[in-house]
Design an enzyme around this catalytic site. Structure first.
Site, short mmCIF file in Angstrom:
data_model
loop_
_atom_site.label_atom_id
_atom_site.label_comp_id
_atom_site.label_asym_id
_atom_site.label_seq_id
_atom_site.Cartn_x
_atom_site.Cartn_y
_atom_site.Cartn_z
N HIS A 224 0.83 -1.21 0.00
CA HIS A 224 0.00 0.00 0.00
C HIS A 224 0.86 1.26 0.00
CE1 HIS A 224 -0.02 -0.11 4.56
NE2 HIS A 224 -0.06 1.18 4.42
N ASP B 190 1.17 -7.71 2.25
CA ASP B 190 1.30 -6.28 1.99
C ASP B 190 2.76 -5.83 1.84
OD1 ASP B 190 0.82 -3.59 1.76
OD2 ASP B 190 -0.50 -3.44 3.49
N SER C 262 3.92 2.11 8.54
CA SER C 262 3.72 1.16 7.46
C SER C 262 5.02 0.93 6.73
CB SER C 262 2.68 1.68 6.47
OG SER C 262 1.41 1.37 6.93
N1 ARG Z 1 -4.98 0.40 7.63
C1 ARG Z 1 -3.69 0.51 7.01
C2 ARG Z 1 -3.17 1.92 7.18
O1 ARG Z 1 -3.67 2.68 7.93
C3 ARG Z 1 -3.72 0.06 5.60
C4 ARG Z 1 -4.37 0.99 4.65
C5 ARG Z 1 -4.30 0.54 3.21
N2 ARG Z 1 -5.14 -0.61 2.95
C6 ARG Z 1 -6.47 -0.54 2.71
N3 ARG Z 1 -7.13 -1.66 2.57
N4 ARG Z 1 -7.10 0.59 2.61
O2 ARG Z 1 -2.61 2.62 6.43
N1 GLU Z 2 -1.46 1.28 7.64
C1 GLU Z 2 -0.84 2.32 8.43
C2 GLU Z 2 0.18 3.12 7.63
O1 GLU Z 2 0.04 3.27 6.44
C3 GLU Z 2 -0.27 1.70 9.65
C4 GLU Z 2 -1.39 1.38 10.51
C5 GLU Z 2 -1.42 2.21 11.72
O2 GLU Z 2 -0.77 1.74 12.67
O3 GLU Z 2 -2.03 3.29 11.75
O4 GLU Z 2 1.09 3.71 8.16
#
Ligand code: ARG
Ligand code: GLU
Length: 654
Positions: free
Chosen positions: A84, A221, A589
């Protein structure tokens, strides 16, 4: 009465001190934590984490792009981050003929690696406390503006000594603890970063929005890049004569695996936390901001979903917009719940009471009341500010009216028309008229219904432009400036309150709130109990992917090759993801997850939604970071990408 105060105080004592595994620590000051880390299983020294005299782990970690982390895994500049985090670059290289998002991408030779203009990575050269230098010449009678100007002048002097033409160095002076301390960060920034590999989205984004922030998780990921440098190893613009960057340090990859209880640490760039805020700040988030924004986004997601379910073309157009709306929407739900469950507001109130008792007769006396008063004054306009951003400013037609370069490729008007009606109605109903421009009030009285108004806006460009300008101008001249002023005043009080808290809890080691600077978080592999009578194991496997597999559901439609591999047998217990208690946030991330010996065991990519209040308060019972198990990454490279030639440059330990 007495008794309840006593109980509250007791509760506060029990909840407030830095709990096991809480904290995002500055690498240069890690010696403050090293004994605790070693007691919990860490086998290396503070110098191994951060050193200015020799190569250390920090030299293998980068800020990737503007908001992710990456790590070096070979002496030829090879880098891992999340899928991502690489997504927009993979997307930019994709076309109908080569759909790298859908099919994945594997460069078969260095010549096939793809350049990404605009993508940079930053290595930290050094960090040091420059508080005295930055505040040199400060006099207590100075205004905040004068103080700020002084800091900028002094910071520039420090920076000018370091940044020299051609050395590729960049600096930043960052305020920590609301400006009680200043640190100088010196970076070297590389700007030729090429795409080497990415799994198909059905692996890299497996589970999509359905599984986002969730456990059990089975997302692969990751994506792979390579940093290039001039022949002298210095940063350079993209050029065919560039060569793979030779890092001072790269990580060894451990294939030994993880089990519950194992020590782990995360080295990366967490973006933003607010661990020391007043109870009123938390109450506002929990009772107003989160619930209202969740409700508004639920409406928007439902509208998008309705049309996305009807058409494959619309699904493709809106999947990235949907993902970004859904990401925070889901996070806030966990945050609100977690704040309530942990009684964060009453616990903070009790803490503030004890603080004020202690503060009597000192310069800190009355400071918590001062903050409460400021929040009470700020909240109505701040609520309007958030409403603008979550409603009218999201209407694409109104963005288009002001932006000639608006991307029409991913636009579907029926969605936007429904959004217009829903968002304008919500905006109008939620806010008093004093928060709306005159143009809005005039038109509202003129049209018989929101439907009629919508028809006019989508028929006559001048109507769209008029409304867009009125709302945007009002927002930027009437709504946003007082919010910025309030935030300035509030932060100023926090500078004292933070200092006061540090004196009050003298003996506790405070970690500074996250601000995208490099940090170390440490903890251990552990599952959690999301609900009564339910325990989540900390490790997921390929078996779970096969259990979720469903060709009819986009998020769960796996590539045929995974089904075939599974059917061949032998891979059912192939590990995929794991949970640990490391304190992380957005920006972490792509961060390397390391074991007690400092070897790479995983890549951080998410948290569990039940624990997302850790941006405000960390609960070791339920706050978990989610990592990709590096063995799944290796499995996908070999079995799916047939790119195991990449292993030749990696260093493995078992
Ligand atoms: N929750 C993760 C973050 O905050 C992954 C976000 C990207 N993935 C998604 N399915 N939207 O960034
Ligand atoms: N998916 C998050 C990022 O892009 C990390 C998740 C989180 O701990 O907020 O940094």
């Amino acid at each position: 009465m007495k008794r309840s105060i006593f109980l509250a105080a007791l509760l506060a004592l029990w909840v407030m001190p830095a709990k096991a595994d809480e904290g995002m620590w500055l690498p240069a000051l890690i010696s403050q934590r090293i004994e605790d880390m070693q007691a919990k299983g860490f086998k290396l020294s503070a110098e191994d984490i951060y050193s200015i005299n020799q190569a250390s782990l920090k030299d293998a970690v980068v800020l990737f792009g503007s908001g992710c982390t990456g790590e070096l895994v070979s002496d030829e500049g090879l880098l891992f981050t999340n899928h991502h985090c690489g997504y927009s670059f993979i997307q930019r290289h994709s076309s109908v003929e080569h759909d790298y998002l859908k099919d994945g991408f594997w460069a078969k030779s260095r010549a096939e690696e793809l350049a990404n203009p605009g993508l940079t990575v930053r290595f930290l050269e050094s960090m040091e406390d420059v508080t005295d230098l930055v505040l040199k010449g400060y006099k207590p009678k100075m205004t905040e503006e004068q103080r700020q100007a002084l800091i900028e002048k002094n910071a520039k002097k420090i920076q000018d000594k370091i940044v020299k033409e051609g050395n590729g160095l960049k600096t930043s002076v960052e305020a920590l603890y609301y400006g009680n301390q200043y640190f100088l960060f010196v970076f070297r920034e590389y700007r030729d970063v090429r795409l080497v590999g990415a799994p198909p989205s059905s692996i890299g984004k497996f589970g999509g929005e359905t599984d986002n922030w969730m456990w059990p998780r089975h997302t692969g990921d990751f994506s792979i890049f390579r940093i290039y440098a001039a022949p002298n190893n210095m940063p350079a613009d993209y050029s065919e004569t560039n060569v793979p960057y030779r890092p001072k340090r790269s990580l060894k990859i451990s294939r030994a695996g993880v089990k519950e209880g194992d020590f782990t640490f995360v080295y990366g760039c967490p973006g933003s936390t607010q661990e020391y805020v007043h109870s009123e700040a938390v109450r506002y988030i929990q009772d107003i901001s989160d619930p209202e924004k969740i409700a508004l986004r639920t409406m928007r997601l439902n509208i998008m979903k309705k049309y996305m379910d009807q058409s494959q073309a619309v699904r493709i157009q809106y999947s990235s917009k949907f993902a970004s709306v859904a990401n925070a929407w889901k996070k806030w739900q966990g945050e609100e719940k977690g704040l309530r469950k942990n009684y964060v507001v009453p616990v903070k109130q009790a803490y503030e009471k004890r603080f004020e008792e202690w503060a009597q007769g000192t310069r800190y006396e009355g400071i918590t009341q001062q903050l409460a008063t400021l929040y009470a004054a700020r909240n109505p306009i701040f609520r309007a500010y958030e409403y603008y951003r979550e409603t009218v400013l999201t209407i694409e037609k109104l963005q288009m009216a002001r932006n000639p370069r608006f991307n029409m490729k991913d636009y579907y008007q029926p969605i936007d028309e429904e959004m217009f009606v829903a968002m304008m109605t919500a905006f109008d109903q939620a806010l008093d008229d004093e928060y709306k421009p005159q143009f809005f009030l005039d038109r509202r009285n003129q049209y018989s219904s929101m439907e009629a108004w919508k028809d006019a806006v989508f028929t006559f460009e001048s109507e769209a432009k008029g409304l867009a300008d009125a709302l945007n101008d009002f927002f930027s001249t009437v709504i946003a400036p007082p919010v910025a002023e309030f935030n300035k005043s509030i932060n100023l009080v926090y500078r004292d309150y933070m200092k006061g808290q540090m004196e009050f809890e003298n003996g506790k080691v405070f970690y500074p709130d996250a601000n995208l600077t490099l940090r170390v978080a440490y903890g251990h592999v552990e599952g959690y109990r999301p609900l009564d009578a339910v325990y989540y194991d900390p490790v997921s496997t390929l078996r779970g992917i096969i259990e979720k597999d469903n060709p009819d559901i986009f998020d769960y439609n796996i590539p045929q090759v995974l089904r075939d591999i599974y059917a061949r047998g032998g891979f059912a217990s192939q590990p995929v993801c794991f949970l640990a208690t490391n304190h992380t946030t957005g920006g972490n991330s792509g961060s390397p997850v390391l074991n007690a010996e400092g070897n790479l065991i995983g890549i951080n990519f998410d948290r569990v939604w039940e624990g997302t209040m850790s941006d405000l308060v960390f609960d070791p019972e339920i706050c978990r970071n989610i990592s990709l198990d590096v063995r799944y990454l290796l499995f996908v490279i070999k079995e799916v990408g047939h790119a195991d030639y990449l292993f030749n440059e990696m260093k493995f330990v078992d």
